[in-house]
Design a protein around this motif. Sequence first.
Motif, PDB file in Angstrom:
ATOM      1  N   ARG A  11       0.847  -1.206   0.000  1.00 55.87           N
ATOM      2  CA  ARG A  11       0.000   0.000   0.000  1.00 55.87           C
ATOM      3  C   ARG A  11       0.881   1.254   0.000  1.00 55.87           C
ATOM      4  N   TRP A  12       1.938   1.210   0.813  1.00 55.94           N
ATOM      5  CA  TRP A  12       2.878   2.345   0.885  1.00 55.94           C
ATOM      6  C   TRP A  12       3.448   2.648  -0.509  1.00 55.94           C
ATOM      7  N   ALA A  13       3.798   1.596  -1.234  1.00 53.88           N
ATOM      8  CA  ALA A  13       4.454   1.796  -2.539  1.00 53.88           C
ATOM      9  C   ALA A  13       3.472   2.181  -3.641  1.00 53.88           C
ATOM     10  N   SER A  14       2.176   2.087  -3.348  1.00 55.97           N
ATOM     11  CA  SER A  14       1.214   2.442  -4.393  1.00 55.97           C
ATOM     12  C   SER A  14       0.540   3.790  -4.100  1.00 55.97           C
ATOM     13  N   GLN A  15       1.162   4.533  -3.185  1.00 56.14           N
ATOM     14  CA  GLN A  15       0.612   5.830  -2.788  1.00 56.14           C
ATOM     15  C   GLN A  15       1.674   6.899  -3.025  1.00 56.14           C
ATOM     16  N   ASP A  19      -1.838  11.282  -4.845  1.00 54.18           N
ATOM     17  CA  ASP A  19      -3.006  10.491  -4.419  1.00 54.18           C
ATOM     18  C   ASP A  19      -4.017  10.306  -5.561  1.00 54.18           C
ATOM     19  N   LEU A  20      -3.497  10.182  -6.766  1.00 50.83           N
ATOM     20  CA  LEU A  20      -4.365  10.049  -7.942  1.00 50.83           C
ATOM     21  C   LEU A  20      -4.118   8.738  -8.674  1.00 50.83           C
ATOM     22  N   VAL A  21      -2.888   8.230  -8.577  1.00 52.20           N
ATOM     23  CA  VAL A  21      -2.484   7.008  -9.269  1.00 52.20           C
ATOM     24  C   VAL A  21      -2.075   6.011  -8.183  1.00 52.20           C
ATOM     25  N   HIS A  22      -2.599   4.792  -8.265  1.00 52.86           N
ATOM     26  CA  HIS A  22      -2.304   3.803  -7.217  1.00 52.86           C
ATOM     27  C   HIS A  22      -2.018   2.456  -7.858  1.00 52.86           C
ATOM     28  N   HIS A  23      -0.766   2.232  -8.255  1.00 46.24           N
ATOM     29  CA  HIS A  23      -0.385   0.954  -8.844  1.00 46.24           C
ATOM     30  C   HIS A  23       0.349   0.120  -7.801  1.00 46.24           C
ATOM     31  N   GLY A  55       2.097  11.847  -9.849  1.00 46.83           N
ATOM     32  CA  GLY A  55       1.452  11.061 -10.906  1.00 46.83           C
ATOM     33  C   GLY A  55       1.956   9.636 -10.998  1.00 46.83           C
ATOM     34  N   GLY A  56       2.313   9.030  -9.867  1.00 41.55           N
ATOM     35  CA  GLY A  56       2.733   7.629  -9.880  1.00 41.55           C
ATOM     36  C   GLY A  56       4.130   7.395 -10.436  1.00 41.55           C
ATOM     37  N   TYR A 374       6.797  19.588 -17.034  1.00 41.56           N
ATOM     38  CA  TYR A 374       7.881  19.332 -16.095  1.00 41.56           C
ATOM     39  C   TYR A 374       7.383  18.317 -15.066  1.00 41.56           C
ATOM     40  N   LEU A 375       8.208  17.365 -14.697  1.00 35.90           N
ATOM     41  CA  LEU A 375       7.936  16.357 -13.654  1.00 35.90           C
ATOM     42  C   LEU A 375       7.074  15.185 -14.103  1.00 35.90           C
ATOM     43  N   GLU A 376       6.567  15.244 -15.323  1.00 35.77           N
ATOM     44  CA  GLU A 376       5.669  14.164 -15.764  1.00 35.77           C
ATOM     45  C   GLU A 376       6.431  12.841 -15.875  1.00 35.77           C
ATOM     46  N   PRO A 377       5.706  11.696 -15.802  1.00 36.43           N
ATOM     47  CA  PRO A 377       6.369  10.415 -16.039  1.00 36.43           C
ATOM     48  C   PRO A 377       6.976  10.413 -17.438  1.00 36.43           C
TER      49      PRO A 377
END
Length: 378
Positions: A11-15, A19-23, A55-56, A374-377
């Motif tokens: 859960r920690w690694a998917s947050q 708080d918009l993308v949760h993989h 954004g994950g 800027y900062l996008e994946p």
Amino acid sequence: MPFHTDEAALRWASQDYGDLVHHRPAAVLRPVDETEICAAMGENVVPRGAGHSTGGQAQAPGGVVVDMTVFRTVHEVRADRVIVDAGARWSDVLRATLPRGLTPPVLTDYLELTVGGTLSVGGLGGASQHHGAQTDNVLALEVVTPSGALVTCTPHHNSQVFDAVRAGRGRHGIITRATLKLVPAPETVTWHRLCYGSVEQLVADQRLLVTAGSFDYLEGQLKFRDGRRVAELEAVSFTTASLVGLNHDEAETRTTSYWDFVNRLTTGEPLIRAAGLWDAPHPWCNLLLPDHAVEDVLRHLEGEGPELYGDFGLVLAYPLRADRLTTPRLQLPEGERIFLVAALRYAARDSPATVKAMQEANNALIEQAGGTLYLEPL
Ligand SMILES: Cc1cc2nc3c(=O)[nH]c(=O)nc-3n(C[C@H](O)[C@H](O)[C@H](O)COP(=O)(O)OP(=O)(O)OC[C@H]3O[C@@H](n4cnc5c(N)ncnc54)[C@H](O)[C@@H]3O)c2cc1C
């Protein structure tokens, strides 16, 4: 190897801060040393620092997230450099260097980001007008390459790795240690906040000041005060610099310690947490714009209502010089002068309609603005 597959770790690694993308990954690696990272390297192995992406970017769907915060030591401070683990936060770096009267030339506005996390995106701040991004102020890196080799790289040795990993979003190698440039730190700074009647006046003065190079730090904001938009310029001098010739309506000036200045966002964090807006969705949009586009974009953002920002939201806007930004992976728009413009939006938890409206506002902004993200994946 210390792989963790328990619910708390996954859960920690998917947050993240967004708080918009949760993989969810398959596992989290909390390595004991670099050799464990080398052994784990492969497809879909992603390093994570402080998790302040929105954004994950530090997530690995079905893969392995490497928790870099286990490496947090500041190893050595010399007169011109500091050698530090990638999982150290910038506040850790400063706590080690400031007693020696030294500082990295460029700091992000918030210091609780990791060295590896900002070196993998760029790292911009009010001093970037002079010194470029944090990635432009790195002397050497230790990197675990995608093939699992631990290498040292500099601008002259293994330079391909050096150029791939800086602003490489952790997808072209994992930084384990960095040698960062240091410069003398001032003990105190003079901090001016100038208010403007229009974005045109704000931008005109920002252009004047970035060309003159007279202030050590230069940023700017649009924020809501008493329900109306205020355009504000922040100009900070480490010695003395004049406000003569600027077109602000009001000015507030104070002298403060360098540490209090660079650490200024820590006073805001508890307030945002108390309002329940820290661990909540942050649909942020960060753009690098060509000089000619900035007034139109700021006018567009000025027209957005307070509901698209929440109580703590604001628009950041400040000028940069392209000739100071030399990191190959940092994508810049055309032109000598460019502007960072960021819409920093705070949505309440459990408010999907607000999040959707904010995301739509970001899409409209990106469509109108041009420039680069800027900062996008990657
Ligand atoms: C409150 C706040 C203020 C901010 N202020 C600024 C600012 O002033 N200027 C600015 O430029 N940015 C700013 N940012 C954005 C921030 O710089 C980036 O989101 C940064 O990547 C976050 O660092 P992190 O340690 O949280 O990294 P994470 O979110 O954990 O990771 C971010 C990216 O870095 C990669 N990564 C992490 N560690 C490593 C490593 N050791 N080696 C290689 N890749 C790695 C990850 O895979 C991911 O792609 C801010 C963000 C927040 C939330």
